[in-house]
Motif scaffolding. Structure first.
Motif, PDB file in Angstrom:
ATOM      1  N   LYS A   1      -4.745   5.030  18.649  1.00  0.00           N
ATOM      2  CA  LYS A   1      -4.177   6.380  18.537  1.00  0.00           C
ATOM      3  C   LYS A   1      -3.288   6.717  19.726  1.00  0.00           C
ATOM      4  O   LYS A   1      -2.441   7.591  19.631  1.00  0.00           O
TER       5      LYS A   1
ATOM      6  N   HIS B   1       0.847  -1.189   0.000  1.00  0.00           N
ATOM      7  CA  HIS B   1       0.000   0.000   0.000  1.00  0.00           C
ATOM      8  C   HIS B   1       0.884   1.241   0.000  1.00  0.00           C
ATOM      9  O   HIS B   1       2.012   1.207   0.475  1.00  0.00           O
TER      10      HIS B   1
ATOM     11  N   GLU C   1      -3.469   3.607   0.395  1.00  0.00           N
ATOM     12  CA  GLU C   1      -4.263   3.104  -0.742  1.00  0.00           C
ATOM     13  C   GLU C   1      -3.582   1.924  -1.364  1.00  0.00           C
ATOM     14  O   GLU C   1      -2.443   1.651  -1.147  1.00  0.00           O
TER      15      GLU C   1
ATOM     16  N   MET D   1      -3.346   3.725  10.341  1.00  0.00           N
ATOM     17  CA  MET D   1      -4.769   3.961  10.117  1.00  0.00           C
ATOM     18  C   MET D   1      -5.073   3.746   8.636  1.00  0.00           C
ATOM     19  O   MET D   1      -4.396   4.284   7.760  1.00  0.00           O
ATOM     20  N   ARG D   2      -6.064   2.911   8.382  1.00  0.00           N
ATOM     21  CA  ARG D   2      -6.412   2.489   7.027  1.00  0.00           C
ATOM     22  C   ARG D   2      -6.811   3.652   6.113  1.00  0.00           C
ATOM     23  O   ARG D   2      -6.576   3.611   4.908  1.00  0.00           O
ATOM     24  N   ASP D   3      -7.387   4.704   6.676  1.00  0.00           N
ATOM     25  CA  ASP D   3      -7.835   5.847   5.866  1.00  0.00           C
ATOM     26  C   ASP D   3      -6.697   6.549   5.141  1.00  0.00           C
ATOM     27  O   ASP D   3      -6.940   7.326   4.221  1.00  0.00           O
ATOM     28  N   TYR D   4      -5.457   6.315   5.552  1.00  0.00           N
ATOM     29  CA  TYR D   4      -4.318   7.045   4.994  1.00  0.00           C
ATOM     30  C   TYR D   4      -3.395   6.199   4.125  1.00  0.00           C
ATOM     31  O   TYR D   4      -2.251   6.575   3.888  1.00  0.00           O
TER      32      TYR D   4
ATOM     33  N   ASP E   1     -11.241  -2.618  12.982  1.00  0.00           N
ATOM     34  CA  ASP E   1     -11.717  -1.744  11.910  1.00  0.00           C
ATOM     35  C   ASP E   1     -10.998  -0.409  11.958  1.00  0.00           C
ATOM     36  O   ASP E   1     -10.785   0.158  13.024  1.00  0.00           O
ATOM     37  N   GLY E   2     -10.621   0.070  10.797  1.00  0.00           N
ATOM     38  CA  GLY E   2      -9.961   1.359  10.706  1.00  0.00           C
ATOM     39  C   GLY E   2      -8.445   1.288  10.765  1.00  0.00           C
ATOM     40  O   GLY E   2      -7.762   2.278  10.558  1.00  0.00           O
ATOM     41  N   TRP E   3      -7.902   0.102  11.029  1.00  0.00           N
ATOM     42  CA  TRP E   3      -6.454  -0.076  11.152  1.00  0.00           C
ATOM     43  C   TRP E   3      -5.973  -1.144  10.178  1.00  0.00           C
ATOM     44  O   TRP E   3      -6.712  -2.031   9.791  1.00  0.00           O
TER      45      TRP E   3
END
Length: 64
Positions: free
Chosen positions: A25, A9, A64, A59-62, A48-50
């Motif tokens: 966090k 990623h 791709e 953090m998965r949001d950051y 979720d989210g990691w």
């Protein structure tokens, strides 16, 4: 049985992304990953989210 290559990623965080020891966090920061840096996913449980990557969690949001 064929081996699957671990997923790679790319970090999408202009100010960097904290690589943490645990998926929280509040967990210790191992280091800050640079925008555009590649990380390799590892097969480990993450809430979720990691995302579990080599060296810790992000953090998965950051990515791709």
């Amino acid at each position: 049985m064929a081996r699957t290559k671990p997923a790679t990623h790319r970090v999408i965080a202009p100010f960097g992304l904290n690589l943490r020891t645990e998926p929280s966090k509040g967990a210790e920061i191992v280091r800050v990953l640079a925008d555009g840096e590649s990380v390799t996913e590892r097969k480990a449980q993450a809430p979720d989210g990691w995302l579990a990557v080599e060296g810790g969690y992000v953090m998965r949001d950051y990515v791709e």
